[in-house]
Design an enzyme around this catalytic site. Structure first.
Site, mmCIF file in Angstrom:
data_model
loop_
_atom_site.group_PDB
_atom_site.id
_atom_site.type_symbol
_atom_site.label_atom_id
_atom_site.label_comp_id
_atom_site.label_asym_id
_atom_site.label_seq_id
_atom_site.Cartn_x
_atom_site.Cartn_y
_atom_site.Cartn_z
ATOM 1 N N SER A 1 0.907 -1.280 -0.146
ATOM 2 C CA SER A 1 -0.148 0.194 0.112
ATOM 3 C C SER A 1 0.865 1.428 -0.044
ATOM 4 C CB SER A 1 -0.697 0.658 1.250
ATOM 5 O OG SER A 1 -0.029 -0.127 2.526
ATOM 6 N N ASP B 1 -0.865 -1.285 -4.057
ATOM 7 C CA ASP B 1 -1.982 -1.675 -4.114
ATOM 8 C C ASP B 1 -2.705 0.063 -3.478
ATOM 9 O OD1 ASP B 1 -4.524 -3.424 -2.821
ATOM 10 O OD2 ASP B 1 -4.085 -3.048 -0.942
ATOM 11 N N HIS B 2 -3.708 0.149 -4.113
ATOM 12 C CA HIS B 2 -4.399 1.613 -3.711
ATOM 13 C C HIS B 2 -3.829 2.443 -3.813
ATOM 14 C CE1 HIS B 2 -8.096 -0.185 -2.330
ATOM 15 N NE2 HIS B 2 -7.974 -1.616 -1.685
ATOM 16 N N GLY C 1 -9.899 -4.736 6.123
ATOM 17 C CA GLY C 1 -9.718 -5.203 7.544
ATOM 18 C C GLY C 1 -10.731 -6.536 8.325
ATOM 19 N N ASN D 1 -7.870 -10.144 -3.240
ATOM 20 C CA ASN D 1 -6.737 -9.505 -1.952
ATOM 21 C C ASN D 1 -6.479 -9.619 -0.784
ATOM 22 O OD1 ASN D 1 -5.607 -8.071 -4.599
ATOM 23 N ND2 ASN D 1 -6.153 -5.538 -3.569
ATOM 24 N N ASP E 1 -5.091 -8.774 3.188
ATOM 25 C CA ASP E 1 -4.091 -8.637 3.928
ATOM 26 C C ASP E 1 -4.203 -8.896 5.728
ATOM 27 O OD1 ASP E 1 -2.144 -6.908 5.569
ATOM 28 O OD2 ASP E 1 -2.677 -4.864 4.957
ATOM 29 N N THR E 2 -4.992 -8.754 5.900
ATOM 30 C CA THR E 2 -6.185 -8.815 6.975
ATOM 31 C C THR E 2 -5.768 -10.571 7.990
ATOM 32 O OG1 THR E 2 -7.824 -7.239 7.453
ATOM 33 C CG2 THR E 2 -7.890 -8.409 8.859
HETATM 34 O O1 G3H Z 1 -6.588 -2.510 1.379
HETATM 35 C C1 G3H Z 1 -5.795 -2.092 2.255
HETATM 36 C C2 G3H Z 1 -4.382 -2.623 2.110
HETATM 37 O O2 G3H Z 1 -4.333 -3.757 3.806
HETATM 38 C C3 G3H Z 1 -3.667 -2.135 3.488
HETATM 39 O O3 G3H Z 1 -3.979 -1.739 4.676
HETATM 40 O O4 G3H Z 1 -2.793 1.110 4.544
HETATM 41 O O5 G3H Z 1 -3.073 -0.104 6.126
HETATM 42 O O6 G3H Z 1 -0.881 -0.814 4.404
HETATM 43 P P1 G3H Z 1 -2.696 0.071 4.983
HETATM 44 P P1 13P Z 2 -8.566 -7.769 3.881
HETATM 45 O O1 13P Z 2 -8.509 -6.145 4.504
HETATM 46 O O2 13P Z 2 -9.497 -8.016 3.077
HETATM 47 O O3 13P Z 2 -6.988 -8.800 3.914
HETATM 48 O O4 13P Z 2 -8.114 -6.504 1.830
HETATM 49 C C1 13P Z 2 -7.474 -6.547 1.786
HETATM 50 C C2 13P Z 2 -6.930 -5.700 0.521
HETATM 51 O O5 13P Z 2 -7.995 -5.252 0.133
HETATM 52 C C3 13P Z 2 -5.706 -5.081 -0.061
HETATM 53 O O6 13P Z 2 -6.006 -4.431 -1.369
HETATM 54 ZN ZN ZN Z 3 -8.262 -3.482 -1.088
#
Ligand code: G3H
Ligand code: 13P
Ligand code: ZN
Length: 311
Positions: free
Chosen positions: A49, A88-89, A185, A257, A259-260
């Protein structure tokens, strides 16, 4: 091999499977993602990110982006599976520029918080710019509930399939993230998970390009419970069940995707280790259990998404 994201996702789209894109912030998660993918003989996408880039560069985003490219390339060039690095984003042009300049495989332009016409205009610009450097682009249509890297949406605004068709044709974007009811999240749903499969099916029919599911963590009970056993407070955590994600893959999702799930698995192992070993202060030791749980999540996802064996 360090490859283009487009190569990974076009193959997945043709063969009806999905490749997980795992978010990282540091070396430890990367090590375990690569290890898991090699053991599963699977392609994998690493993503960072804007926040991760800022963190790694200690505020210097060009430095952060270069560090991630160097780390990922070093691993990728020494193993025999396709690995890509994705932004990402991407919401700010300076992060997109830093990623392109550093050598990322692809970038996301996330202007989903803008009105449709503005999103289209911004995305088109980024596509022109990134394609000139041979880099593929992901965009998002509709909005996810919750927080998306500093931008919050009050409620779900799901993708309009007809708009998606126009958007893809006019922007020339390579991959599209449709909002179909997920959110980022650990607290995605109050009751049962509710995804709009019909909408997803229609978007794939009308666009034909690889689609991306954001907010796709499953929040596995195993790690939530373990973390809570060691004093975490994750009451009400709920993700997208693996079976629901598999349905999405059948309907055209090719990038998932995550992350969580990695964060929760890691913190469960870290909490457990620290509590059970109060004399430990060597990070190489107290990170170990968390890192092994990260690898378990990675291998499980590669398997149920159908990416295992596709390297
Ligand atoms: O979609 C967002 C990802 O989970 C990244 O989150 O901005 O806490 O790195 P972050
Ligand atoms: P999660 O929070 O569900 O893992 O999604 C992560 C995500 O979409 C990163 O772009
Ligand atoms: Zn995302």
């Amino acid at each position: 091999m360090y490859v283009s994201t487009k190569e990974i996702l076009n193959k997945a789209s043709k063969e009806f499977y999905a490749v997980p894109a795992f978010n990282i912030n540091n070396l430890e998660f990367l090590m375990k993602i690569i290890e898991g993918a090699v053991e599963k003989n699977a392609p994998v996408i690493i993503e960072t990110s804007e926040g991760a880039i800022k963190y790694a560069g200690n505020g210097d985003i060009y430095r952060g982006a270069r560090l991630f490219v160097k780390m990922v390339r070093e691993f990728a060039e020494t193993v025999n599976i396709p690995i890509a690095l994705h932004l990402d984003h991407g919401k700010h042009m300076e992060f997109i520029a830093a990623a392109i300049r550093a050598g990322y495989s692809s970038v996301m332009i996330d202007a989903s918080h803008e009105p449709f016409k503005e999103n289209l205009k911004i995305t088109k610009e980024v596509v022109k710019w990134a394609h000139a450097s041979g880099i593929s682009v992901e965009a998002e249509l509709g909005q996810l509930a919750g927080i998306e890297d500093n931008v919050s949406a009050e409620k779900n605004v799901l993708i309009d399939p007809e708009e998606a068709k126009i958007f893809v044709e006019e922007t020339g974007v390579d991959f599209l993230a449709p909002a179909i009811g997920t959110s980022h999240g650990a607290f995605k749903f109050k009751g049962e998970a509710k995804l709009d499969f019909e909408r997803l099916k229609r978007v794939k029919e009308l666009t034909g390009i690889p689609l991306v599911l954001h907010g796709a963590s499953s929040v596995p009970e195993k790690y939530v419970k373990l973390a809570e056993e060691f004093e975490a407070n994750l009451g009400g955590a709920k993700g997208v069940p693996a079976e629901e994600i598999k349905k999405c893959v059948k309907l055209g999702i090719n990038k998932v995707n995550t992350d969580t799930d990695l964060r929760i698995a890691f913190v469960a192992g870290l909490r457990k280790h620290l509590k059970e070993n109060p004399k430990e202060f060597d990070p190489r030791k107290y990170f170990k259990e968390g890192m092994n749980f990260v690898k378990e999540v990675v291998m499980d996802r590669l398997e149920f998404l159908g990416a295992a064996g596709k390297a």
